[in-house]
Scaffold this motif. Structure first.
Motif, PDB file in Angstrom:
ATOM      1  N   LEU A 167      -3.790   4.193  -7.318  1.00 39.99           N
ATOM      2  CA  LEU A 167      -4.081   3.424  -6.263  1.00 39.99           C
ATOM      3  C   LEU A 167      -5.581   3.750  -5.669  1.00 39.99           C
ATOM      4  O   LEU A 167      -6.347   2.844  -5.407  1.00 39.99           O
ATOM      5  N   THR A 213       0.895  -1.215  -0.185  1.00 38.34           N
ATOM      6  CA  THR A 213       0.072  -0.151   0.070  1.00 38.34           C
ATOM      7  C   THR A 213       0.981   1.320   0.041  1.00 38.34           C
ATOM      8  O   THR A 213       0.655   2.147  -0.675  1.00 38.34           O
ATOM      9  N   PHE A 215       2.352   1.890  -3.535  1.00 38.14           N
ATOM     10  CA  PHE A 215       1.468   2.627  -4.596  1.00 38.14           C
ATOM     11  C   PHE A 215       0.959   3.948  -3.933  1.00 38.14           C
ATOM     12  O   PHE A 215       0.944   4.835  -4.828  1.00 38.14           O
ATOM     13  N   LYS A 216       0.896   4.241  -2.713  1.00 38.56           N
ATOM     14  CA  LYS A 216       0.371   5.476  -2.169  1.00 38.56           C
ATOM     15  C   LYS A 216       1.680   6.449  -2.641  1.00 38.56           C
ATOM     16  O   LYS A 216       1.255   7.560  -3.024  1.00 38.56           O
TER      17      LYS A 216
END
Lengths: 464, 464
Positions: free
Chosen positions: B269, B258, B261-262
């Motif tokens: 995302l 996560t 991607f953030k």
């Protein structure tokens, strides 16, 4: 063997040298060789009998402390003696420097010295007729077939080196077991080769010039001859397997063989009383280039020499490159004692691009040797380069000189600079910007600046 | 099957198209496919779900008379929509010409159409779950394992085509059986890929721009997205297997995934509600280039499509190159009816250099795409090329246009000219001989003459 032993598969040139140097460091070394001991049995079949030994190889054997044993079996070759179709000869020195030469050396004799020197270490043993069938990478176990006992044997070792040549069992295991993403390439030329000979003179002397590498270049085929200590020459014919008017396939009668030599190599034929027998009995060899990556499986195995990078013989660097592997490897063995993972990864990081380069250089030289014959630009280039090397022995180096006589220049750099330099020469000659009348300092300046421009342009275009 | 039947191993894209065209010619065709019928079972696992379909592919399906069945499942992509790290987007048309585009197409849907159309011929049948284990080259017998009956089957055929993809059993048989000198190369990138997705909007529409190929270029890693007919996007992450800060190895917790991607793909995302599940469940694919030669064993077998030349996906040409194989093959089938030995040797003589070229172009483009991000010369070049293509739509073509939109230019020529042109651009920009203010006709003239000079210099240096 103890679990702390280093296993080397193959007692050929690179395996023996590696074994010797590791034994000198104090490691327990076991070498297993598939063939019989060549110091006892004749096992030369199909293998090149003599080789060109030059600076990179000399440096490696000097580091191993055995160069004094080897130099006495060398025959210096100061240049190429080119034979034209009428039997006229033309000598072309390997460099404009008078003192540079390469050496003709017997593969078997050199290998015997390396094994003798290696076996002087009590912590090293060589086992013969032990053929490696595969290496279990995950378990780090090498599987052998012992041809003396006809039994299978398994060897677990701390480190396993694959010095087992172009047909390497370790490399095949890396390819097949798919434990790593194994990049691999084998590229065959459409030409093969066959070994023939000139006998020694009756008095034990040489029937033709001793201190030269003889070449009969004929475009799509070529004959070469290297001197042996006993006065004979090993002669190699390079010829297409199948294509064209003359091929190993088409030369299938004594008459065709004789006529081919009579027409193409008349002066060589005069020195070949055993031509027909040799031609019909000796095998046709294949000419291949092998590249692969990674060389190591997780820091536990390493491919070295021909096992990692077999090359075609047209640059005379196969053996020298394999010996240089050992030089480079020991740089990292000294830097990172016992940290094999680090040693092997740093070794590959430095070495892979250079062994790729010598593979490419050797293939390019095959095509270039064919072109040399017909191309007038090449002839002018060769003459101009000879002048430059003579006038500027310490600053100007041809590609051949960089590869052969400058072991401080890695192969990959020699290729980049050498190819740019060749390109500069050929284009400046074609564009009539230089010729035989160009003043020598002007010539050097033009070649250097054009070479630099070519390298810089390629770099900008991300071609390097 | 009769001994006069043609056997095709593989009912994938190239196998099905080849089968259809041969059936149309009147040959008895048997196709044996290792997997289940994809029109019945879901067998997409691990395979790229959608592909870029462009001019060379369109030409091949037009020749087969089935392009009208295929165009309705195409989604035009007019250019790249580039997403920066802040989520800003920038559209880059595929050519300065307004009308040029490539198409996103479902591999499975296209394959189903090809099989449906092929099966309309009564002289053609497709057998599924027939896995080819090897081909005995000397006897021309293919060995299959039938997964329905759990029995081995042997098939003797007049001609055997290996259209069995990158892992081709026919190619492996040529490698292993050593009946010919088989040159072979497999080269892996250190990057792998993983397929993810954007779902469709609730109304069945698209959550982001439909008619573009989306790219999030980030240097050593990259995300791309291609539209599907149902409103979803297939998203592919390209990332190193092991090396660097972010790799498939290092992204081993939901938090790390996560955060990655953030930080790197924030706007993507937002469109990925199933990211974690997909990331953890979908396999990591490898990216490899395969080349080999010869393609044929004595005029009795032929490797075609990925079996002969698997390429990495960075030029969007894999499928198109395989379809073009069929176009080129049929040129010789028409020229030399039933003379398969001649057909196959002429086919390889023409085709090998072009399939080698697209393999190289695709790898080069991988590195170029990474450089595009950081390199200011590339940005200026792209803008200048766009202007040239807009102003001179019939005479100026970028490398991308030559490869993608000019099926009359073979890949090998597109590579030589395109690379020279790129080199001309980058060096003229760096040397400040052209820039955004250069008058457009002057720009064209400078690029053309510099490109010609580069090609001529390479030729003189025997680099081509």
């Amino acid at each position: 063997m103890t679990n702390n032993t280093i296993l080397i598969i193959g007692a050929g040139l690179s395996g023996s040298l590696l074994a010797l140097r590791l034994a000198k460091k104090g490691y327990n070394i076991e070498v297993r060789e598939s063939r019989k001991d060549l110091r006892i049995a004749d096992i030369s079949a199909g293998k090149s009998i003599n080789l060109a030994f030059s600076d990179r190889g000399i440096k490696a054997l000097t580091s191993a402390g055995i160069i004094d044993k080897v130099m006495p079996i060398c025959i210096p070759m100061k240049g190429r003696l080119i034979h034209d179709i009428k039997g006229n000869t033309f000598f072309s020195a390997y460099s404009g420097r008078g003192d540079k030469h390469i050496n003709s050396i017997s593969r078997g004799d050199l290998n015997a010295i390396l094994m003798d020197e290696a076996e002087k270490y009590p912590n090293l043993k060589i086992l013969f007729e032990n053929e490696c069938k595969k290496v279990n990478l995950k378990k780090n176990i090498a599987h052998f077939y012992n041809h003396k006992t006809n039994k299978k044997e398994q060897v677990k070792a701390r480190i396993i080196f694959g010095a087992d040549g172009a047909g390497s069992a370790l490399r095949k295991s890396m390819f097949k077991q798919r434990e790593v993403l194994f990049s691999f390439s084998q590229q065959w030329l459409k030409h093969g080769y066959k070994e023939l000979s000139f006998p020694a003179a009756k008095n034990g002397g040489f029937l033709t010039e001793k201190n030269a590498l003889h070449i009969w270049p004929r475009g799509t085929y070529m004959l070469i001859a290297l001197p042996n200590l006993d006065g004979s020459f090993t002669v190699t014919l390079f010829l297409p397997h199948n294509d064209g008017k003359y091929s190993f396939k088409s030369l299938n009668t004594t008459k065709k063989i004789t006529n081919f030599f009579k027409e193409q190599f008349p002066d060589a034929l005069e020195l070949m009383p055993n031509l027909i027998t040799e031609f019909q009995e000796n095998p046709v060899g294949n000419l291949g280039t092998i590249k692969c990556s990674p060389y190591t499986y997780k820091g536990k195995t390493l491919l070295i020499g021909d096992a990692a990078h077999a090359v075609v013989p047209f640059y005379g660097q196969g053996m020298n490159a394999s010996f240089e592997d050992v030089t480079v490897l020991f740089k990292y063995i000294d830097l990172y004692p016992d940290n094999w993972k680090k040693i092997f990864s740093e070794y590959e990081k430095e070495r892979k691009k250079d062994t790729d380069a010598i593979g490419d250089l050797a293939v390019e030289n095959f095509y270039e040797m064919r072109d040399h014959v017909a191309n007038p630009l090449f002839k002018i280039k060769r003459e101009l380069e000879r002048k430059l090397e003579q006038k500027y022995p310490d600053t100007y180096f041809s590609k051949y000189s960089m590869v052969t006589f400058n072991d401080s220049i890695p192969y990959s750099q020699a290729m980049i600079k050498g190819n740019a330099q060749d390109k500069a020469f050929l284009n400046l000659i074609e564009d009539k910007k230089i010729d035989e009348s160009t003043e020598i300092s002007k010539l050097l300046e033009k070649i250097n600046s054009e070479t630099q421009r070519i390298i810089a342009d390629d770099k900008t275009a991300h071609l390097q």
